[in-house]
Design an enzyme around this catalytic site. Structure first.
Site, PDB file in Angstrom:
ATOM      1  N   ASP A  72      -3.406   1.076   8.449  1.00  0.00           N
ATOM      2  CA  ASP A  72      -4.005  -0.186   7.964  1.00  0.00           C
ATOM      3  C   ASP A  72      -3.825  -1.125   9.185  1.00  0.00           C
ATOM      4  O   ASP A  72      -2.632  -2.035   9.290  1.00  0.00           O
ATOM      5  CB  ASP A  72      -3.245  -0.770   6.683  1.00  0.00           C
ATOM      6  CG  ASP A  72      -3.698  -2.134   6.026  1.00  0.00           C
ATOM      7  OD1 ASP A  72      -5.118  -2.088   6.098  1.00  0.00           O
ATOM      8  OD2 ASP A  72      -2.833  -2.986   5.731  1.00  0.00           O
ATOM      9  N   CYS A 111      -8.362  -5.960   6.876  1.00  0.00           N
ATOM     10  CA  CYS A 111      -8.815  -6.836   6.101  1.00  0.00           C
ATOM     11  C   CYS A 111      -9.720  -7.850   6.806  1.00  0.00           C
ATOM     12  O   CYS A 111      -9.541  -9.067   6.678  1.00  0.00           O
ATOM     13  CB  CYS A 111      -7.551  -7.603   5.495  1.00  0.00           C
ATOM     14  SG  CYS A 111      -6.664  -8.272   6.660  1.00  0.00           S
ATOM     15  N   ASP A 169       6.983   0.660  17.287  1.00  0.00           N
ATOM     16  CA  ASP A 169       5.556   0.480  17.337  1.00  0.00           C
ATOM     17  C   ASP A 169       4.739   1.367  17.152  1.00  0.00           C
ATOM     18  O   ASP A 169       4.816   2.552  17.525  1.00  0.00           O
ATOM     19  CB  ASP A 169       5.311  -0.036  18.932  1.00  0.00           C
ATOM     20  CG  ASP A 169       4.080  -0.322  19.747  1.00  0.00           C
ATOM     21  OD1 ASP A 169       3.181  -0.018  19.063  1.00  0.00           O
ATOM     22  OD2 ASP A 169       3.908  -1.244  20.409  1.00  0.00           O
ATOM     23  N   LYS A 195       0.817  -0.987   0.026  1.00  0.00           N
ATOM     24  CA  LYS A 195      -0.045  -0.012   0.104  1.00  0.00           C
ATOM     25  C   LYS A 195       1.049   1.254  -0.153  1.00  0.00           C
ATOM     26  O   LYS A 195       0.657   2.358  -0.569  1.00  0.00           O
ATOM     27  CB  LYS A 195      -0.840  -0.114   1.221  1.00  0.00           C
ATOM     28  CG  LYS A 195      -1.923  -1.215   1.285  1.00  0.00           C
ATOM     29  CD  LYS A 195      -2.773  -0.999   2.572  1.00  0.00           C
ATOM     30  CE  LYS A 195      -3.608  -2.375   2.662  1.00  0.00           C
ATOM     31  NZ  LYS A 195      -2.928  -3.524   2.825  1.00  0.00           N
TER      32      LYS A 195
END
Length: 448
Positions: free
Chosen positions: A328, A381, A310, A265
């Site tokens: 994402d 997703c 992180d 992406k």
């Protein structure tokens, strides 16, 4: 020592998955890397492993009619499940070959008694083909779960959310092998030019309806072509391609991709920016930094700077504000079951609740890095509202400086718009909508 065949190797992988409680893709890679087999046999091993795990509940239900409550060693049970998968779902393998191979493996790994049992069970299945059409007693949830090989708790959730027919369609899509889709790199070529080149090479390539950079291939080793190696395209699912459209970055902008590996992406964002501007590509795993850098180099992208952190700690790194921030987010992954069949067996409702807490923390923290008038895109997703719509609505309620961006509708293809929420600010793609991954995308705008 005799060289192991594809079925023997597939059985090794299934046994290791059970023994180590690990993911099949990792065990498959470990076993195949040590095996001296042809690419065709490696493909068969992969199909047998993924297929057996994908259809596990259906296969176990059929096997129960012939084994009942008998205690059977794990490797013997896996051998019979593997063989039943071939009998039912692989037309190109003759039934007698599947049975013969299973019996020979049973003789080598066990003794004549085990071989006789395996032979008897499999031949009984062949004599009673109607067993595949028997449904379990109980409600629709149990019947759908067994017929389509998905856990009951997940079927129950999806029926509540999407209805019985959509749930069956989701399961059907999850049990189909994913097609190969690629994303054209406009820094090197156009979609029409690459389509022509691929067709000249004998590929049945067609344009995607979900992305103006997408192409669907008829199979083959897409990462092995000269066009891939020279950076003319990269592999990416069509649903995933919608994310960069939602971010809608412009040349010259500062962009943050907070959970970037392996860089698919992120590189798409860079392509949309015409390789002008600045992109910080972050991931928590140090070894994935090389994947991101490798993707950028192959595609000829120079504006991606990778870092390791992180994502929760990014607001404290002094990176400044960004015109676009993409989260994402880590998720349960129920939208990619067709690629990772273990997911449906290894995840629980508690996992959904647990990951949702992290997702909200990430969204709230990263929102502080969005410049006034800038855009924050949240994607996953998966198909669980607790990880998707609920997160976004909760965030907007508690952060009045952000609003749902209804203009998202204008940046997505027309075929996707009827899958959008009434607000027009987020979209939920289900696996059967376009025969692509299940995906959720939401766009938020920070007030000026």
């Amino acid at each position: 020592m005799a060289k192991k065949g594809a079925r023997d190797i597939a059985l090794d992988v299934l046994n290791r998955v059970d023994e180590h409680k690990s993911y099949s893709n990792l065990e498959l890679r470990n076993v195949l890397d040590r095996s001296e087999i042809s690419s065709a046999d490696a493909g068969l091993v992969t199909e047998l492993v993924y297929g057996t795990i994908q259809r596990k509940l259906t296969l176990e239900f059929v096997l129960s009619h012939f084994v009942g409550g008998k205690k059977v060693q794990t490797w013997v049970r896996n051998l019979m499940l593997l063989s039943l998968y071939q009998i039912r779902f692989l037309d190109r393998i003759p039934d007698r070959a599947a049975v013969h191979e299973a019996v020979e493996i049973a003789k080598r790994r066990g003794h004549q008694g085990i071989a006789s049992m395996v032979n008897g069970v499999l031949r009984n299945v062949l004599r009673q083909p109607d067993v595949w059409d028997r449904l379990p007693k109980g409600d629709a949830v149990k019947q759908i779960a067994v017929t389509h090989s998905h856990p009951e708790w997940l079927i129950r959730e999806w029926i509540k959310l999407y209805g019985e027919e959509n749930t069956k369609a989701i399961c059907d899509a999850n049990n189909r092998a994913p097609h190969t889709s690629i994303r054209v790199n406009p820094l090197k070529t156009s979609r029409d030019e690459l389509l022509a080149k691929l067709r000249e090479d004998g590929s049945e390539a067609v344009a995607s309806v979900l992305s103006d950079q997408g192409i669907i291939l008829d199979g083959g080793h897409a990462a092995g072509t000269r066009w891939f190696k020279e950076g003319y395209y990269t592999l990416q699912d069509e649903s995933s391609m919608l994310v960069a459209s939602a971010v809608a970055p412009q040349p010259g902008m500062r962009v943050l991709d907070a959970c970037a590996a392996p860089g698919g992406k992120t590189s798409h964002l860079a392509e949309k920016m015409d390789n002008r501007g600045e992109i910080i590509a972050n991931d928590v795993h140090p070894h994935k930094r090389e994947l991101i850098a490798g993707t950028a180099k192959r595609l000829g992208i120079s504006i991606m700077e990778s870092m390791v952190s992180d994502a929760l700690d990014l607001p404290e790194k002094g990176l400044g504000l960004f015109d676009r921030v993409l989260l994402d987010a880590p998720c349960t992954g129920f939208g990619v079951i067709r690629r990772k069949p273990d997911l449906k067996w290894n995840k629980s409702k508690e996992d959904v609740r647990s990951i949702a807490q992290l997702q909200y923390q990430l969204l709230a923290g990263l929102s502080t890095m969005v410049a006034p008038g800038g855009t924050l895109v949240y994607s996953t997703c998966t198909m669980e509202p607790m990880e998707n719509q609920d997160i976004v609505r909760r965030f907007v309620d508690k952060h009045p400086e952000f609003v749902l961006d209804e203009t998202l509708r204008d940046d997505l293809p027309a075929v996707v718009r009827d899958k959008m929420d009434e607000s027009g600010a987020f979209v939920q793609i289900l696996p059967h909508h376009f025969d692509s991954d299940g995906f959720f995308i939401a766009r938020l705008r920070r007030k000026d």
